[in-house]
Each structure stands twice: as C-alpha cells, then as structure tokens.
Design an enzyme around this catalytic site. Structure first.
Site, short mmCIF file in Angstrom:
data_model
loop_
_atom_site.label_atom_id
_atom_site.label_comp_id
_atom_site.label_asym_id
_atom_site.label_seq_id
_atom_site.Cartn_x
_atom_site.Cartn_y
_atom_site.Cartn_z
N HIS A 107 0.85 -1.07 0.03
CA HIS A 107 0.03 -0.09 0.00
C HIS A 107 0.95 1.39 0.03
CE1 HIS A 107 -2.20 -2.95 2.45
NE2 HIS A 107 -3.46 -2.38 2.10
N ASP A 110 2.35 1.97 3.21
CA ASP A 110 3.46 1.06 3.74
C ASP A 110 4.76 1.62 3.47
OD1 ASP A 110 1.30 -0.44 4.34
OD2 ASP A 110 1.35 -1.87 2.73
N GLU A 274 -8.58 -14.22 -0.82
CA GLU A 274 -8.02 -14.28 0.27
C GLU A 274 -8.57 -15.29 1.28
OE1 GLU A 274 -6.39 -10.74 2.32
OE2 GLU A 274 -6.52 -11.54 4.35
N ASP A 302 -4.57 -14.10 -1.74
CA ASP A 302 -3.76 -13.49 -0.62
C ASP A 302 -3.70 -14.66 0.31
OD1 ASP A 302 -3.25 -10.99 -1.42
OD2 ASP A 302 -4.37 -9.82 0.18
C1 XLS Z 1 -7.25 -6.97 4.59
C2 XLS Z 1 -7.03 -6.90 3.45
C3 XLS Z 1 -5.77 -6.02 3.11
C4 XLS Z 1 -5.39 -6.17 1.58
C5 XLS Z 1 -4.94 -4.85 0.71
O1 XLS Z 1 -8.01 -7.64 5.46
O2 XLS Z 1 -6.65 -8.43 3.19
O3 XLS Z 1 -4.54 -6.35 3.43
O4 XLS Z 1 -5.14 -7.33 1.04
O5 XLS Z 1 -5.43 -3.81 1.10
NI NI Z 2 -5.49 -9.19 1.67
NI NI Z 3 -7.19 -9.53 5.00
#
Ligand code: XLS
Ligand code: NI
Ligand code: NI
Length: 442
Positions: A107, A110, A274, A302
C-alpha cells in the site's frame, strides 16, 4: 538472485534460503520449494509467483487492541520520513532477496508515512518510487501489485469511494492517482482494490444504492486514468464480507462478479481471493477459488489462514496441507493465476519476536504451497480424481441429457422421460473415498 542489502544488514546471521530437500534438518532451508523445478509444464516459481506483503512484514509491529508493539525494528529509528522509509525498503529487499522470492506488494502508506498534505505525500511516494526502481533493478524483484490504503486515515471512517461526503471521495481519488502512478512507474503487474470501509455500519444512515453506484464510478475513473497512462496490468478486487465495516459491499467472489457485471467492469477486473476472507464469508477457500475460476476471473491470491476457534481475520501464515492441496487442484485445473500470484497477506504472532520468526513464517507457507502443488499435480496425473467427477455427470454426455444441456427439451419432454425410465438408481457421491484419495497422495 543476489542478496541486496543497504548500508546496514538488518537480518544478520541469516543468509539466502536455499532448497535442501525434504530430508534436511535445517529450519532455514526450503524442503519443497525448488524454484526452478518443472511441474506440469512450468517451474514452481512460475506457478506460485510468491510475493512478500510489505505491510505485515515491515510495518506491522505486533501491537493489538490490548497491547503495545512487540516487534521492535531497527529500520524505524530515523526522524526524517523519507530516510526512515529508505531504511525500511533496504530491510524489505534484503528480506525478499534472502528468501529468493520474485515479487512484493504494497500500500502507498506502507512504503512511506503519509501526512494530511496531498502534494507532500505525492513527493514522498515519488522519492521512494525512485529508490524502489534501483532496488528492483539490482535484485530482479518485481512489484506484483500496488494499492492505496483507503481505510486507516480517520477521514475514511465512513468509507472512501462510498463516503457520503464528496470531499472525502476526492481525497481517495488523489491517493489512488499517486498509488497508480507509483505502480505504473515500477512496472507493477497489477493494481488492487480492497474496500475495507466500502460498506456500512448501519443502514439507518446509508443509501446503499447510491454508495454502490459511487464505488462503480470510482473504479471506472481509476481504471480510465491508469489505461490512459499506459497501464496494461490487471485490476483486482479483493472480496471480504466485513471487518472493519459490519457489511462490506465486496462480500465474496459471487457478489463481486455480479457487481462487476452490473457496472460493466468485467473486462478490466479480476479477483484477488484471500483465504481468511473466504472463511469469514462462511465459505471455504476452495469455494471462493472455484467461483472465480468458473467465471474466468481468478487473478491472484492473498495467502493466510484463519483460526477455527474465533471469527476474525487473524491472518496467520498458511500451514494446512489438506486445504492447500484442494486449492492447488482448483488452481491447476483452472489454468493458474491471471496476472497475479500468491501474496503472503499474513503476519507472525505478536509473541513471535525474533527476526528469524519472519523467515520461519514465510518458509513454512512457501513450502506448504510447493508441496501442495506437487501433490495436486500427481493427483491430477495419476489418480481417478478427475475421472470420478466426470463420470458423475455422464448422463449429460449423450442422449436426452445432452439434448437437455443444449436447451432441446421441454418440461413435457422431461415428464415423458421420467415415466419411460421409472425411478432413478441411487448413485453414491463417494465423498469419503475422494477425501481418502487426497490423503493417500499427501
Ligand atoms: C485486509 C486485506 C488487505 C488487502 C490490501 O483484510 O486483506 O490487507 O489485502 O489492502
Ligand atoms: Ni488481503
Ligand atoms: Ni485480510
């Protein structure tokens, strides 16, 4: 890949992590991830496309709502924000090259701390973009995706693109513009939207329809800008049902796909799935992957895992071989990621305080995926797994079943067939047999 350090070595005493095979006793070695080994026509590196997440690994400090930071880094001590950010980037590239991984993700905030001054933030991010360019060139590490953090600053407490206040939305636009500029300048492969606060806390104060229309308008506006700047990469939406909002609009894969279809965004956007978000939505990870694959929209992943005993996004490192074998089966059969890879959106625990723990966490996740890839490939090549599933639908392959699939039968035709053929046989789904089959290959 060479190990790249700055003036100072941050992870002292740890060299580059190498593949030593399953028999090794060395905890700082790969037992399964052999980057250049060919599996199913591609190298492991090409299949898995591992990325290190900047936020958890280099920004997360172990603090939780009940306690102060426990991860104390010596790349955080300079007073000047840009100098501090460069140290952090030195640490990041040292870590990524020591793991010998091809990608990273970030991000905007970051990479370098932001203030509330738009132009100053742009300058800061540009300075670090130039620095990252040199680091990438020296190491061959690439940017898998960039994104803007549109959820931490207090101005976003009611959302960013879905904020009821246009003034806030404009700030989100400014931030996305700068993050896109950085991503493009760094040759980023993709750009992510995770709408952490794009949702609501209460419907009593929310015009849901208008907010969703604003979200779609925002995505179009950002996409049009990036394409005009020559960005060829893929945009990803990362679904999550809730947290921090009570209800997030990008709830799960199916919801996001229909949103993208409704607002004419299917061509440019794919999904970043994710693990822990899937389980928060009440699905398995494999369910979310399959929905994405079936729509031709599996962009990226993710990687992490949740905790069976509590409900929230604990973002632990993946270590469940069964779960990942089932995931790799879907990914392999689906033809892999479109543009993306496997980003470790995972954090070590608050009390894992040694620098080495960051290595163990990643090595464990990497090896579990690599092993899952090998197992899944063997299952697809050597077992009856695919055959059993195909045979289950054999009645649709010919005769009336095939005619029905093509739309050639009416309700009356179905009735006639039912009468002519009597009561169907009981046919087993063979679930336990298949579960045992997976375990046999692990
Ligand atoms: C949060 C998200 C975040 C995204 C990126 O729960 O996983 O980390 O991957 O903004
Ligand atoms: Ni994420
Ligand atoms: Ni997350």
């Amino acid at each position: 890949m060479p190990v790249i350090t700055g003036d100072k070595e941050f992870f002292k005493g740890i060299g580059q992590i190498k593949y030593e095979g399953p028999q090794t006793d060395n905890p700082l070695a790969y037992r399964w991830y052999d980057a250049n080994k060919t599996v199913a026509g591609r190298t492991m590196k090409e299949h898995l496309r591992f990325a290190v997440a900047y936020w958890h690994s280099f920004c997360g400090n172990g603090a939780d709502p009940f306690g102060e930071p426990t991860h104390l880094y010596d790349w955080n001590d300079k007073a000047d924000a840009v100098a501090r950010a460069k140290d952090k980037m030195d640490a990041a590239f040292e870590f990524i090259t020591k793991l010998d991984l091809p990608f990273y993700c970030f991000h905007d905030v970051d990479v370098v701390d932001y203030t509330n001054d738009v132009s100053d933030n742009e300058k800061r991010l540009q300075a670090l973009t130039e620095y990252a360019k040199q680091k990438q060139a020296a190491s061959q590490v690439q940017l898998l995706w960039g994104t803007a953090n549109l959820f931490s600053n207090r101005r976003y407490m009611n959302g960013a693109a879905t904020n009821p206040d246009f003034h806030v939305l404009a700030h989100a636009g400014a931030q996305v513009k700068a993050a896109l500029d950085a991503t493009i300048a760094l040759g980023g492969h993709n750009y992510v939207f995770w709408g952490g606060r794009e949702g609501y806390m209460s419907l009593l104060n929310t015009n849901m329809k208008r907010e969703q229309e604003h979200l779609a308008r925002f995505l179009h506006t950002a996409k049009d800008y990036a394409r005009k700047q020559g960005f060829k990469g893929v945009f990803f939406i990362e679904p999550k049902p809730c947290e921090p909002t009570k209800h997030q609009y990008d709830y799960d894969s199916a919801t996001v796909i229909s949103f993208l279809r409704q607002y004419d965004l299917l061509k440019d956007f794919k999904l970043n799935i994710e693990v822990n978000h899937a389980t928060l939505a009440g699905h398995t990870f494999t369910h979310e992957l399959q929905v994405a694959v079936d729509a031709g929209m599996l962009g990226s992943m993710d990687a992490n895992r949740g905790d069976y005993q509590n409900g929230w996004d604990t973002d632990q490192f993946p270590n469940n071989i069964n779960e990942l074998v089932e995931a790799m089966l879907i990914i392999l059969e689906g033809g892999g990621f479109q543009g993306g890879g496997i980003n470790f959106d995972a954090k070590r625990r608050r009390n894992s305080t040694d620098a080495e723990d960051l290595f163990h966490a990643h090595i464990g996740g990497i090896d579990t995926f690599a092993r899952a890839l090998l197992v899944a490939d063997t299952i697809l090549k050597q077992s009856e797994y695919k055959k059993i599933r195909a045979e289950r639908y054999a009645s649709f392959d010919s005769g009336k079943g095939a005619a029905y699939e093509k739309g050639g039968l009416s309700l009356e035709d179905l009735r006639e067939y039912a009468i002519a053929n009597g009561e169907p046989k009981v046919i087993s789904g063979r679930q336990e047999y298949l579960e045992n089959l997976i375990n046999r290959y692990i």
